[in-house]
Design a protein around this motif. Structure first.
Motif, PDB file in Angstrom:
ATOM      1  N   THR A  13       0.836  -1.206   0.000  1.00 39.62           N
ATOM      2  CA  THR A  13       0.000   0.000   0.000  1.00 39.62           C
ATOM      3  C   THR A  13       0.871   1.256   0.000  1.00 39.62           C
ATOM      4  OG1 THR A  13      -1.681  -1.206   1.238  1.00 39.62           O
ATOM      5  CG2 THR A  13      -1.867   1.192   1.211  1.00 39.62           C
ATOM      6  N   ALA A  14       1.909   1.271   0.836  1.00 32.66           N
ATOM      7  CA  ALA A  14       2.807   2.421   0.897  1.00 32.66           C
ATOM      8  C   ALA A  14       3.560   2.583  -0.421  1.00 32.66           C
ATOM      9  CB  ALA A  14       3.786   2.271   2.052  1.00 32.66           C
ATOM     10  N   ARG A  15       3.989   1.474  -1.026  1.00 34.46           N
ATOM     11  CA  ARG A  15       4.682   1.554  -2.324  1.00 34.46           C
ATOM     12  C   ARG A  15       3.793   2.181  -3.386  1.00 34.46           C
ATOM     13  NH1 ARG A  15       7.140  -3.638  -1.230  1.00 34.46           N
ATOM     14  NH2 ARG A  15       5.402  -4.637  -2.282  1.00 34.46           N
ATOM     15  N   ARG A  16       2.523   1.753  -3.419  1.00 34.45           N
ATOM     16  CA  ARG A  16       1.594   2.320  -4.402  1.00 34.45           C
ATOM     17  C   ARG A  16       1.412   3.817  -4.169  1.00 34.45           C
ATOM     18  NH1 ARG A  16      -0.984  -2.575  -3.664  1.00 34.45           N
ATOM     19  NH2 ARG A  16      -2.405  -1.725  -2.133  1.00 34.45           N
ATOM     20  N   GLU A  17       1.273   4.209  -2.908  1.00 33.64           N
ATOM     21  CA  GLU A  17       1.078   5.632  -2.628  1.00 33.64           C
ATOM     22  C   GLU A  17       2.342   6.435  -2.947  1.00 33.64           C
ATOM     23  OE1 GLU A  17      -0.758   8.706   0.650  1.00 33.64           O
ATOM     24  OE2 GLU A  17      -0.807   6.560   1.095  1.00 33.64           O
ATOM     25  N   CYS A  18       3.519   5.874  -2.670  1.00 33.07           N
ATOM     26  CA  CYS A  18       4.769   6.550  -3.031  1.00 33.07           C
ATOM     27  C   CYS A  18       4.858   6.731  -4.543  1.00 33.07           C
ATOM     28  CB  CYS A  18       5.971   5.746  -2.541  1.00 33.07           C
ATOM     29  SG  CYS A  18       6.204   5.771  -0.754  1.00 33.07           S
ATOM     30  N   ASP A  19       4.500   5.687  -5.293  1.00 39.00           N
ATOM     31  CA  ASP A  19       4.519   5.775  -6.760  1.00 39.00           C
ATOM     32  C   ASP A  19       3.525   6.822  -7.265  1.00 39.00           C
ATOM     33  OD1 ASP A  19       6.471   3.832  -6.854  1.00 39.00           O
ATOM     34  OD2 ASP A  19       5.084   2.197  -7.328  1.00 39.00           O
ATOM     35  N   ARG A  20       2.414   6.973  -6.572  1.00 36.70           N
ATOM     36  CA  ARG A  20       1.416   7.979  -6.941  1.00 36.70           C
ATOM     37  C   ARG A  20       1.910   9.385  -6.588  1.00 36.70           C
ATOM     38  NH1 ARG A  20      -2.571  10.648  -4.404  1.00 36.70           N
ATOM     39  NH2 ARG A  20      -2.174   9.640  -2.424  1.00 36.70           N
ATOM     40  N   LEU A  21       2.651   9.502  -5.480  1.00 34.35           N
ATOM     41  CA  LEU A  21       3.136  10.810  -5.037  1.00 34.35           C
ATOM     42  C   LEU A  21       4.281  11.348  -5.890  1.00 34.35           C
ATOM     43  CD1 LEU A  21       3.095  10.401  -1.151  1.00 34.35           C
ATOM     44  CD2 LEU A  21       1.761  12.032  -2.477  1.00 34.35           C
ATOM     45  N   ASP A  22       5.089  10.464  -6.492  1.00 32.61           N
ATOM     46  CA  ASP A  22       6.238  10.916  -7.286  1.00 32.61           C
ATOM     47  C   ASP A  22       5.853  11.955  -8.335  1.00 32.61           C
ATOM     48  OD1 ASP A  22       8.207   9.467  -5.946  1.00 32.61           O
ATOM     49  OD2 ASP A  22       7.978   7.715  -7.238  1.00 32.61           O
ATOM     50  N   PRO A  23       4.918  11.637  -9.251  1.00 34.53           N
ATOM     51  CA  PRO A  23       4.579  12.655 -10.262  1.00 34.53           C
ATOM     52  C   PRO A  23       3.832  13.853  -9.670  1.00 34.53           C
ATOM     53  CG  PRO A  23       3.186  10.716 -10.537  1.00 34.53           C
ATOM     54  CD  PRO A  23       4.216  10.382  -9.500  1.00 34.53           C
ATOM     55  N   MET A  24       3.080  13.636  -8.604  1.00 33.90           N
ATOM     56  CA  MET A  24       2.362  14.746  -7.980  1.00 33.90           C
ATOM     57  C   MET A  24       3.350  15.766  -7.402  1.00 33.90           C
ATOM     58  SD  MET A  24      -0.745  12.680  -6.112  1.00 33.90           S
ATOM     59  CE  MET A  24      -1.453  14.111  -5.325  1.00 33.90           C
ATOM     60  N   LEU A  25       4.421  15.275  -6.760  1.00 29.37           N
ATOM     61  CA  LEU A  25       5.433  16.166  -6.200  1.00 29.37           C
ATOM     62  C   LEU A  25       6.146  16.957  -7.297  1.00 29.37           C
ATOM     63  CD1 LEU A  25       7.013  14.082  -3.332  1.00 29.37           C
ATOM     64  CD2 LEU A  25       6.364  16.474  -3.182  1.00 29.37           C
ATOM     65  N   ALA A  26       6.513  16.278  -8.367  1.00 29.94           N
ATOM     66  CA  ALA A  26       7.198  16.961  -9.467  1.00 29.94           C
ATOM     67  C   ALA A  26       6.309  18.053 -10.068  1.00 29.94           C
ATOM     68  CB  ALA A  26       7.608  15.954 -10.532  1.00 29.94           C
ATOM     69  N   ALA A  27       5.051  17.730 -10.266  1.00 27.46           N
ATOM     70  CA  ALA A  27       4.126  18.712 -10.843  1.00 27.46           C
ATOM     71  C   ALA A  27       3.916  19.884  -9.883  1.00 27.46           C
ATOM     72  CB  ALA A  27       2.791  18.046 -11.168  1.00 27.46           C
ATOM     73  N   GLN A  28       3.798  19.599  -8.596  1.00 23.13           N
ATOM     74  CA  GLN A  28       3.576  20.670  -7.627  1.00 23.13           C
ATOM     75  C   GLN A  28       4.810  21.557  -7.496  1.00 23.13           C
ATOM     76  OE1 GLN A  28       0.595  21.450  -6.290  1.00 23.13           O
ATOM     77  NE2 GLN A  28       1.602  23.289  -5.538  1.00 23.13           N
ATOM     78  N   ARG A  29       6.016  20.972  -7.576  1.00 24.37           N
ATOM     79  CA  ARG A  29       7.229  21.790  -7.552  1.00 24.37           C
ATOM     80  C   ARG A  29       7.223  22.779  -8.718  1.00 24.37           C
ATOM     81  NH1 ARG A  29      10.246  16.880  -7.073  1.00 24.37           N
ATOM     82  NH2 ARG A  29      10.364  16.377  -4.894  1.00 24.37           N
TER      83      ARG A  29
END
Length: 152
Positions: free
Chosen positions: A106-122
């Motif tokens: 579950t944490a791996r899936r959420e980390c994979d989901r957060l990667d592009p979200m963080l880049a876009a938000q930066r």
């Protein structure tokens, strides 16, 4: 096909039995009321900095002195380079994948989901106008906080 499979099975077993690589945690520079602080915990308006440790040389011999953790890291990097033709992962992707293997699915899936979200938000935060900057900083802080809480 069978030859590639014969190579992939032992390499996969080696990777899965290798000790996990501890990813370098992000370091944030925060300025609060004129005071500069560095922390692993993100703050609103934080600037992410590169705090990769250097490997110093022994003062007397001039040779590099490496502890077990650095030796383990180098070993895992060598494995990553060896399996690169099979995985297609660069060094950073390999390091991230081996670190995240210790996380729950579950944490791996959420980390994979957060990667592009963080880049876009930066990107959005960097391009924000003065009026939008506060909200963009808060959203970036929220994403970074969740990323740190999950130990991505």
């Amino acid at each position: 096909m069978n030859r590639a499979l014969l190579l992939l099975v032992p390499l996969t077993a080696l990777v899965l039995t290798a000790p996990p690589v501890h990813a370098q945690k992000a370091v944030y520079k925060c300025v609060t009321q004129g005071k500069v602080e560095y922390s692993h915990a993100p703050c609103v308006g934080a600037i992410e900095i590169d705090a990769t440790p250097t490997q110093g040389a022994d003062r007397w011999s001039g040779q590099s002195r490496k502890g077990r953790d650095v030796q383990r890291l180098e070993f895992n990097e060598q494995i990553g380079r060896a399996v690169r033709p099979l995985t297609g992962m660069d060094d950073a992707q390999w390091k991230t994948a081996t670190h995240r293997q210790a996380l729950s699915p579950t944490a791996r899936r959420e980390c994979d989901r957060l990667d592009p979200m963080l880049a876009a938000q930066r990107s959005r935060t960097d391009a924000a106008t003065a009026e939008e900057r506060g909200r963009a900083d808060v959203r970036l802080w929220q994403l970074r906080r969740r990323f740190a809480d999950l130990d991505c």
